[in-house]
Design an enzyme around this catalytic site. Structure first.
Site, PDB file in Angstrom:
ATOM      1  N   LYS A  19       0.871  -1.472  -0.312  1.00 16.40           N
ATOM      2  CA  LYS A  19       0.196  -0.216   0.370  1.00 16.40           C
ATOM      3  C   LYS A  19       0.636   1.273  -0.368  1.00 16.40           C
ATOM      4  CE  LYS A  19      -2.812   2.847   3.288  1.00 16.40           C
ATOM      5  NZ  LYS A  19      -3.772   2.998   2.163  1.00 16.40           N
ATOM      6  N   ASN A 125     -15.952  -8.648   1.045  1.00 13.08           N
ATOM      7  CA  ASN A 125     -15.466  -7.308   0.990  1.00 13.08           C
ATOM      8  C   ASN A 125     -14.345  -7.203  -0.089  1.00 13.08           C
ATOM      9  OD1 ASN A 125     -16.428  -4.701   1.472  1.00 13.08           O
ATOM     10  ND2 ASN A 125     -14.801  -4.595   3.609  1.00 13.08           N
ATOM     11  N   ILE A 441     -21.979  11.608   1.555  1.00 10.96           N
ATOM     12  CA  ILE A 441     -21.975  10.243   1.741  1.00 10.96           C
ATOM     13  C   ILE A 441     -21.763  10.258   2.962  1.00 10.96           C
ATOM     14  CG2 ILE A 441     -21.345   7.250   1.409  1.00 10.96           C
ATOM     15  CD1 ILE A 441     -23.299   9.732  -0.884  1.00 10.96           C
ATOM     16  N   GLU A 615     -23.160  -7.819  -0.204  1.00  7.07           N
ATOM     17  CA  GLU A 615     -22.897  -8.553  -0.850  1.00  7.07           C
ATOM     18  C   GLU A 615     -22.905  -9.820   1.125  1.00  7.07           C
ATOM     19  OE1 GLU A 615     -18.962  -8.282   2.575  1.00  7.07           O
ATOM     20  OE2 GLU A 615     -18.752  -5.996   1.733  1.00  7.07           O
ATOM     21  N   HIS A 651     -26.735   4.325   2.357  1.00  5.52           N
ATOM     22  CA  HIS A 651     -25.798   4.384   1.546  1.00  5.52           C
ATOM     23  C   HIS A 651     -25.590   2.462   0.805  1.00  5.52           C
ATOM     24  CE1 HIS A 651     -23.314   5.313  -1.497  1.00  5.52           C
ATOM     25  NE2 HIS A 651     -21.917   4.548  -0.452  1.00  5.52           N
ATOM     26  N   HIS A 704     -13.697   7.366  -6.124  1.00  4.34           N
ATOM     27  CA  HIS A 704     -12.094   6.428  -6.122  1.00  4.34           C
ATOM     28  C   HIS A 704     -11.692   6.363  -7.240  1.00  4.34           C
ATOM     29  CE1 HIS A 704     -14.869   3.956  -3.991  1.00  4.34           C
ATOM     30  NE2 HIS A 704     -14.223   3.162  -3.812  1.00  4.34           N
TER      31      HIS A 704
END
Length: 765
Positions: A19, A125, A441, A615, A651, A704
Site C-alpha cells: 500500500k 468485501n 455520503i 455482499e 447508502h 475512487h
C-alpha cells in the site's frame, strides 16, 4: 504423503508495505523501480513463509499491484480502447501504468480516462475491476508479468504452483459495455490465450496450475455447464497438471459437472460446505487429486485441529496420496501475521489464527493424518485444544441481558409509524429542501494532520481534551467548507473516525481490535476489521456529541452518520459459536439506541449505511430469502423507532441491485444513495422497473479516482437518471465517502456537483 498448499496469500505485506509503496508511486514520491523492488521483496518474503512453514508448493501468480482479476484482463489484452494501449497489447507488454489507469482513472504516465467499473468479488468485501467485454472481442497474450514471477520463484529455489483466475469465472465476472452480449461467444478466443499461457508455463518447468473457478458454486445456466465441459476438454491438452479450485460455497448441482472435468485435481471448500466432501469423493475420478479446504480462509478463528484430524483420517484412507490439504480459499481475506499483535489480550490471541498461522495449521494437519507429526505439531495440537476449551468456557462471551432483549423483539419493532408517502410530507415540511438536494455520503478527507492527531492520542502523546479540541476544529472546517460550497445537507465529516466499522466496534461491548490486522479491500485500500467475540451492547452514545456540535455550526439540516448492522457484521470477523443473524440483531438493537439518541439531540436526518447488504447475499439463490428476511429486519429494527419527520437515509455502493430490489425497497429507507457514476446510471434500471417509491441519490461523482468530474458530465448523468426517476425524488451526491481523497480534489468536484444541481433546478423547477 498428503500435499499441503494454499490457494493464495495476502499481498499487502505485514506492515502494508505494498500500500505504502504503491501510493508513493502514484504521488510521484518513489520511482517505478522502487515500486517493482517492493513487489519482488514481498513475493520472496511470502514464498519463504510458505516454504518455511512446510508447504509442499508455494503460490505464484496471486500477487497483484491492484487486483488479480485486473491482472487477467491485462494478461488477455482486454484493455478498453479509451486507455489507448493498442500498441502495448500488440507488443505483448501492457504497461503497469495502463493497469493503474484502468483501476483508478489515472497513473504517473498516460492520459487520464474513466476507470473501469469496480464491484464486490462474490460475497466478500474485496473489490475487483470488472472486465469490459464487447461483441467480436479478440484476446491476445499481452503481459509477461506472470512468467517473470515464475522465473523469480524458480530462481530462488521454490516449487511453484501457479494461481490464475479460471477462464469461465473471468468471463462470468465480466460485463458488456455495448448492450446485450453472450459472454460465452468470447470463450474460444479466451481459451486461445489460456492455452498459450499454460504451454509457456510448462516450458518454464511448472507442474501444477490452479485455475480458480468460484463461479462453480453459483447457479449456472445450462449453457455455462456446457461451456465448462468444452473449455476444460480443450485445456486438458496442456502439458502440465490443472487443479480447478472452487470456494465460497458448495458445488451443489454443479457437483457432477466439476467432478467430470478432465483435470488432474479439484479443490473444494469444506468450511462453507462441509457436507459436500463425501459426495465429491464418491464422484471423483480414480486418479484425480482432491484438495480439501478445512482451514477457514475467510475468518480468523483458530482451527480445531483435534476434530479436523478425526474428520480427515477416514478421508485419508479413501484417498491416500490423492488427498491434498489447503485453506478453504485464498488467504487474501485475512490479516497477515498474528505474532505482531503484542497488545491484544493474550486469551483472545490464543483463539485466533491469521494467514501465517493458517500455514502452520495446514501443515500440522497434513502431518498428523500422515503419522509423521513432529513434537512441534503435537504442541500445536495440544495448544489448539486448550485454547478452544478456554474459549467455550469463557465468561466474556455471553451476557444474559442481551439474549433477553433479543428474545423480546416483536414484528412491530421494525415498522415505521407511517408509510413513506405520509412520512415524505412531514419530512418536506420539516426540512424545506430544494429540488435536487445536494449532500455527500458522510466522510471528508482524512488528512495527514487528522491521522497524526489520532496516532498521538492513541500513543498517549495527546490528551483527551486536546484531541477532542483538534477534532472539533476539523469538524468546524468541514462544515465551513460545505457552507461555502452550498451543499444543502451537510455532514460533520467524520474526522474522529478511523474506519466506518472499526469506529463503532471500539465503542460497543463484545468487540476486540487488532493493531496490524489489515486486509485489502481494493487496490491500496486496506481495512482492519473488528473481531466480534461476544454479545454486543452499547454502553454509551457513540456519535451524538459530534453531530450535535456540527449542527450548532449551521442552520441547514445536519445529517448524522451511522454504519448499519449488516455492514458491521459483514465487515467484521464474526464469532462462529452462534448464528450470524443473532449477532446482527444484537448490533441492530445497539444502533437503535443510537438512532433514537441522535433524534433526541435534534439531528433531523440520519444515514444508516448498508453497503454490505448485497455482499452478504448467499451465492445460491434458494438461500437468498432466508438471509434477506433477517438482514432487512435488522436494518429496520435499527431505524424504525424514529418519528415520521426524521428522515432515514441509507447508502449502498458497488453492488448489483436488480435481483434484490424488492429487499432494497423493504428496507423502507426514506432516501437511498447508490453508485452509478462508473456504471453510467445502469443500476437505476432496477429501481425504474420495480417502480421504487422512495427517494434516490444516484452517485454522480466517482470518488475512487482523482479525476475531477466536470459539470456537464454530471448533468448528463442526472439527465439519464431523470429518464427513470421523477425529479422530486432525486438527490445529487458522490457515489461514496470522501475520506480517501484530498481537499484539493474534493472542493472543485463538489463545487461542480453543486453547480450541476443548480442547472438541473433551472431546467426542471
Amino acid at each position: 504423503m498428503t500435499v499441503s498448499h494454499i490457494l493464495g496469500y495476502p499481498r499487502i505485506g505485514a506492515q502494508r508495505e505494498l500500500k505504502k509503496a504503491t501510493e508513493a508511486y502514484w504521488k510521484g514520491e518513489c520511482s517505478r523501480e522502487a515500486l517493482e523492488k517492493t513487489g519482488r521483496e514481498l513475493r520472496l518474503r511470502h514464498w519463504q513463509a510458505q516454504q518455511s512453514a512446510g508447504l509442499d508448493l508455494v503460490s505464484v501468480g496471486d500477487f497483484a499491484f491492484y487486483d488479480q482479476v485486473l491482472n487477467v484482463s491485462v494478461l488477455l489484452g482486454a484493455v478498453p480502447e479509451r486507455f489507448n494501449a493498442a500498441q502495448e497489447v500488440a507488443a505483448g507488454d501492457v504497461d503497469l501504468d495502463t493497469a493503474f489507469r484502468m483501476a483508478r482513472g489515472r497513473a504517473p504516465s498516460g492520459e487520464p480516462a474513466p476507470a473501469c467499473e469496480m464491484t464486490k468479488y462474490f460475497d466478500t468485501n474485496y473489490h475487483y475491476l470488472v472486465p469490459e467485454l464487447h461483441e467480436g472481442q479478440r484476446f491476445t497474450l499481452a503481459s509477461n508479468r506472470l512468467f517473470e514471477e515464475v522465473d523469480e520463484a524458480l530462481s530462488a529455489g521454490f516449487t511453484p504452483k501457479v494461481t490464475l483466475t479460471g477462464p469461465l469465472t473471468w468471463l462470468w465476472l465480466g460485463k458488456s459495455k455495448t448492450g446485450e452480449l453472450d459472454r460465452l461467444s468470447l470463450l474460444d478466443s479466451v481459451l486461445d490465450v489460456y492455452s498459450e499461457v499454460l504451454a509457456r508455463l510448462a516450458t518454464q518447468g511448472v507442474e501444477w496450475v490452479q485455475l480458480d473457478e468460484p463461479a462453480l458454486v453459483q447457479d449456472l445456466p445450462l449453457a455455462w455447464h456446457q461451456a465448462y465441459e468444452r473449455a476444460y476438454h480443450r485445456l486438458q491438452s496442456a502439458p502440465l497438471k490443472l487443479l480447478v479450485a472452487s470456494y465460497f460455497g458448495g458445488l451443489g448441482d454443479n457437483l457432477s459437472l466439476a467432478t467430470r472435468l478432465p483435470v488432474a485435481g479439484l479443490h473444494i471448500d469444506a468450511v462453507r460446505a462441509p457436507q459436500q466432501v463425501d459426495n465429491v469423493i464418491d464422484r471423483l475420478g480414480p486418479h484425480q487429486v482432491l484438495s480439501i479446504g478445512f482451514i477457514d480462509g475467510r475468518n480468523i478463528w483458530r482451527a480445531d485441529l483435534a476434530a479436523l484430524r478425526e474428520r480427515l483420517l477416514p478421508l485419508k484412507v479413501r484417498l491416500g496420496k490423492r488427498l491434498w490439504l489447503a485453506p478453504s480459499c485464498s488467504l487474501l481475506h485475512v490479516p497477515v501475521d498474528l505474532t505482531q499483535e503484542t497488545e491484544l489480550d493474550e486469551s483472545l490471541v490464543s483463539w485466533l489464527a491469521f494467514a501465517r498461522q493458517k500455514l502452520d495449521e495446514v501443515v500440522t494437519l497434513a502431518r498428523l493424518i500422515d503419522n509423521r507429526a513432529t513434537d512441534l505439531d503435537e504442541q500445536r495440537l495440544k495448544a489448539a485444544t486448550q485454547a478452544l476449551d478456554a474459549r467455550r468456557e469463557s465468561g466474556r462471551i455471553h451476557q444474559p441481558a442481551v439474549s433477553t432483549r433479543v428474545a423480546a423483539v416483536t414484528p412491530g419493532d421494525s415498522q415505521r409509524r407511517s408509510v413513506y408517502a405520509e412520512r415524505a410530507v412531514a419530512q418536506r415540511r420539516a426540512l424545506n429542501l430544494p429540488l435536487f438536494p445536494t449532500t455527500t455520503i458522510g466522510s471528508f478527507p482524512q488528512t495527514h494532520d487528522i491521522r497524526a492527531a489520532r496516532r498521538a492520542f492513541k500513543a498517549g502523546e495527546l490528551s483527551q481534551t486536546d484531541y477532542e479540541t483538534r477534532m472539533r476544529a476539523e469538524i468546524a472546517y468541514a462544515v465551513e467548507r460545505q457552507e461555502a460550497l452550498g451543499l444543502d445537507v451537510p455532514v460533520h465529516g467524520e474526522a474522529e473516525r478511523n474506519d466506518m466499522v472499526e469506529y463503532f466496534g471500539e465503542q460497543l461491548d463484545g468487540f476486540a481490535f487488532t493493531r496490524f490486522g489489515w486486509v485489502q479491500s481494493y487496490g491500496s485500500r486496506c481495512v482492519k476489521p473488528p473481531v466480534i467475540f461476544g454479545d454486543v451492547t452499547r454502553p454509551a452514545a457513540m456519535t451524538v456529541r459530534w453531530s450535535q456540535y456540527a449542527q450548532t455550526l449551521t442552520d441547514k439540516p445536519m445529517k448524522g452518520m451511522l454504519t448499519g448492522p449488516v455492514t458491521i457484521l459483514q465487515w467484521s470477523f464474526v464469532r462462529d459459536d452462534q448464528s450470524r443473524d443473532t449477532t446482527c440483531r444484537q448490533i441492530a438493537l445497539a444502533l437503535r439506541d443510537e438512532v433514537l439518541d441522535l433524534e433526541q439531540a435534534g439531528i433531523p436526518i440520519i444515514q444508516i449505511d448498508e453497503p454490505a447488504l448485497r455482499e452478504g447475499l448467499p451465492l445460491r439463490q434458494n438461500e437468498w430469502q432466508s438471509y434477506l428476511d433477517w438482514a432487512v429486519e435488522c436494518f429496520r429494527l435499527s431505524a424504525a423507532g424514529v418519528s415520521d419527520a426524521t428522515q432515514i437515509h441509507t447508502h449502498m455502493c458497488y453492488s448489483e441491485f436488480n435481483d434484490i430490489i424488492g429487499a432494497i425497497a423493504a428496507l423502507d429507507a426514506d432516501v437511498i444513495t447508490i453508485e452509478t457514476s462508473r456504471s453510467d446510471m445502469e443500476l437505476l434500471d432496477a429501481f425504474q422497473d420495480f417502480a421504487y417509491p422512495n427517494e434516490i441519490g444516484p452517485g454522480v461523482y466517482d470518488i475512487h479516482t482523482p479525476n475531477i468530474p466536470d459539470v456537464g458530465w454530471m448533468v448528463d448523468l442526472m439527465e439519464k437518471a431523470l429518464e427513470k426517476i421523477p425529479a422530486e425524488r432525486l438527490w445529487v451526491n458522490p457515489d461514496c465517502g470522501l475520506k480517501t481523497r484530498g481537499w484539493a480534489e474534493v472542493e472543485p468536484a463538489l463545487a461542480n456537483m453543486v453547480e450541476a444541481a443548480k442547472q438541473l433546478r433551472q431546467r426542471y423547477a
